[in-house]
Every structure is written in structure tokens, then in C-alpha cells.
Design an enzyme around this catalytic site. Structure first.
Site, PDB file in Angstrom:
ATOM      1  N   ASP A  13     -29.178 -38.283 -39.446  1.00 37.86           N
ATOM      2  CA  ASP A  13     -30.037 -39.349 -39.995  1.00 37.86           C
ATOM      3  C   ASP A  13     -30.058 -40.583 -39.089  1.00 37.86           C
ATOM      4  OD1 ASP A  13     -30.035 -37.623 -42.300  1.00 37.86           O
ATOM      5  OD2 ASP A  13     -28.209 -38.600 -42.992  1.00 37.86           O
ATOM      6  N   GLU A 245     -38.319 -37.264 -48.413  1.00 35.22           N
ATOM      7  CA  GLU A 245     -37.245 -38.220 -48.135  1.00 35.22           C
ATOM      8  C   GLU A 245     -37.417 -38.737 -46.708  1.00 35.22           C
ATOM      9  OE1 GLU A 245     -33.601 -36.041 -48.593  1.00 35.22           O
ATOM     10  OE2 GLU A 245     -33.982 -34.742 -46.870  1.00 35.22           O
TER      11      GLU A 245
END
Length: 345
Positions: A13, A245
């Protein structure tokens, strides 16, 4: 595909930012766990954050005249800058973070489960891009779900925004009644989302940050993503294009680019608009599926080139919760669309 940037830890991420000419990466820190894989994401059991920095990406340039003469960059690990045990409201799972600089101060935004196992978003502040960061004792009022992405505009006021949201384990589907923590509906917990004829995809969320960068200035809003062929919101069953997301915002010229993951179809997609609050229109894909279930990214300009940071599970031989940050150069065509190969001159 490029090799992992960081190999002594598992990282995922990646939120990349350029501060004073140096590139900083704010990733999740994956770790080994005995928790079995499930669609709620319990196996992603992270407990702290590191910050990394580097001075060059020439070795990853698509231009052979640049990359052939370059060596892989030295990536500096600045150590743990925040851990779960420093944050009073957190119970577990420090998921994907982001960082921002505004008016000389640095802010680290992060999601985590509170003591009731509900995801909220916290903030920690510091005087350096590598911390240390001191967390506020409570989550940002009005925040919920996961994957905060901060964006500071280039206007005179340095207007700042926070984008967030994630389906299934990220609990975004639990807020269909409204955009406040009080609207949480636990009956929607788990791998659920709207579906069926006429159902529209759930939107990511956005709020303008107040001047203190620790609270919202006004209500949380839907960030509307439209289908270009209809001008209407994307259908819930359109899993190749709907938001799941991994929100990210960047700006090039006068165009705002909102990019995100489609989750269970494993694409990185993007939409464009002329206002940071939307609406946005779907514009295409940035990255096809990689090894591993999740895909999460950031896009940043560094030394005149544009870069896509992302992750995959190559280093762990395909273990979904043990990921590694990678980077690749991206480009824009004459119409401003993102393309993965250098356009012909």
C-alpha cells in the site's frame, strides 16, 4: 516488472510523496501471522509503520539511455514512526496509511479498528517527513472505513482533502444510511455490497480537511464516479470498474485524477474531473492484476517523470498478506489519458 524496492521487510500500500526534492514512501508493514485468509482481511494484521526514502528512480526508467547507466537506488529505512500501542483508541490492524505536508508540518493518516472493532481513521503529526509522529488520542471526528488518501491542492490556500473508503473488510458497505459513524449498520459486515438490476456502486468518500489538518471542515461527501457512456453512476455489478478500495488523488495541469482498486477483479483504475470534490468520470485502467489478491498504489511526479507505486506478492512466492512495494514509470498521451507505455513522439 521491476524487482521489489524493499526486501528486508514486507511492505504494501505504498503512498509516495516528494518533499524538498526527496522521495518518501509511507507503506503498510506486512508481517507473518497464523491467521487464515478470509474475505474480511483478518490476515492483514499490521501493527506499525515505517517510512522509507530514496533520491533516484533512474534505474526504473523506461528510457534505456537512463536506466542502463543507473544502479538500483539505496532505499533508507527510517524505522518505526508509529505503532498501534501508541494510539489509545486502536485495537488492531494498522492498514494502508498516507501522509501530507501543509504549512511546514507533516501529517500521517492511518486506519485501524477501534475498541469495538469498527474501522476509523486517525492522524499523527510531526515536524519531519520521517517522524516521529505523535498521534491524536481519538480518531478524526466523523471518520470511518479505511484507506485514507490526503491531497493538498496547489491553490493559494493549500486546500486539503481526505479521501477514504473500502468495501468488505473495510466496512464501507455498512454506511449506506449516511456518511457519519452513527450510520454504521453491522448487518452489512463481511464480504457484502449492493448488487442486482438497478443497484449502483457505493461511492468512495471525501471530506475537506480543516486548517488544523486533524478534523473535517464540513460533512463527509460521496465522491461520485460516473460511467462515460451514460453519465450515470457506475452499476454495482460492474466489478471491472466500480470502486472497491485504495483511493488516491493526484493532479496534472488542471485535471484531477482519482485512482482506485476494483478489489475482487484486481485492477487499478482511474477517473478524471475538474474539481477535487467531483464528480469524476471513469477513464480506464492503470494496472492489470498482479500476483496476490490486493492491489494498492500511489502516483507521483518525481524529477520530471511520473511514477506508479504499487505492490505484489512476488517476494513471498504468492502469500497474499506478505507483499512488497514496486514502482514503474507511467505516461500521459496528448489527451491527458494515463498510458503504461511511452507514447510515440
Amino acid at each position: 516488472m521491476s524487482p521489489p524496492l524493499i526486501t528486508h521487510l514486507y511492505t504494501a500500500d505504498p503512498s509516495a510523496h516528494v518533499f524538498d526534492g526527496k522521495l518518501y514512501i509511507y507503506p503498510s508493514h506486512d508481517r507473518e501471522t497464523d491467521i487464515q485468509f478470509n474475505d474480511n482481511g483478518d490476515q492483514y494484521d499490521m501493527v506499525d509503520y515505517h517510512v522509507f526514502s530514496l533520491d533516484s528512480l533512474d534505474a526504473y526508467s523506461s528510457d534505456p539511455s537512463v536506466s542502463s547507466a543507473a544502479v538500483p537506488p539505496k532505499v533508507t529505512d527510517h524505522g518505526v514512526v508509529l505503532s498501534a500501542d501508541q494510539v489509545p483508541w486502536v485495537s488492531r490492524q494498522l492498514w494502508a496509511p498516507d501522509a501530507a505536508r501543509r504549512k511546514g508540518k507533516y501529517y500521517l493518516y492511518f486506519p485501524a479498528r477501534d475498541k469495538n472493532s469498527v474501522f476509523r481513521i486517525g492522524v499523527a503529526a510531526g515536524d519531519s517527513p520521517v517522524g516521529p509522529f505523535k498521534p491524536d488520542p481519538e480518531p478524526i471526528p466523523g471518520s470511518f472505513s479505511i484507506d485514507p488518501a490526503s491531497f493538498v491542492d496547489d491553490d493559494a490556500d493549500e486546500s486539503a482533502y481526505l479521501y477514504f473508503g473500502g468495501l468488505w473488510g473495510g466496512q464501507l458497505q455498512c454506511y449506506q444510511k449516511g456518511n457519519t459513524p452513527d450510520d454504521f449498520d453491522e448487518s452489512w459486515l463481511g464480504p457484502k455490497e449492493p448488487s442486482g438490476p438497478g443497484a449502483k456502486a457505493l461511492f468512495p468518500k471525501v471530506a475537506k480537511l480543516a486548517d488544523d489538518m486533524r478534523s473535517f471542515e464540513g460533512p463527509v461527501r460521496d465522491l461520485v464516479i460516473l460511467a462515460p457512456e451514460t453519465g450515470e453512476p457506475i452499476d454495482a455489478d460492474d466489478h471491472d470498474r466500480r470502486f472497491f478500495e485504495a483511493a488516491w488523488m493526484h493532479k496534472r495541469g488542471d485535471t484531477y485524477y482519482f485512482s482506485y482498486s476494483t478489489g475482487d477483479t484486481h485492477y487499478l483504475a482511474y477517473a478524471t474531473g475538474d474539481n477535487p470534490l467531483g464528480p469524476f468520470t471513469y477513464a480506464g485502467r492503470i494496472l492489470e492484476p498482479v500476483l496476490g489478491w490486493t492491489t494498492h498504489h500511489s502516483i507521483v511526479e518525481f524529477r520530471g517523470r511520473w511514477w506508479l507505486f504499487h505492490h505484489d506478492c512476488e517476494l513471498s512466492n504468492g502469500v497474499n498478506h506478505l507483499r512488497s512495494v514496486k514502482v514503474k514509470e507511467i505516461f500521459y498521451d496528448k489527451e491527458g489519458k494515463i498510458v503504461t507505455e511511452r507514447p510515440a513522439e
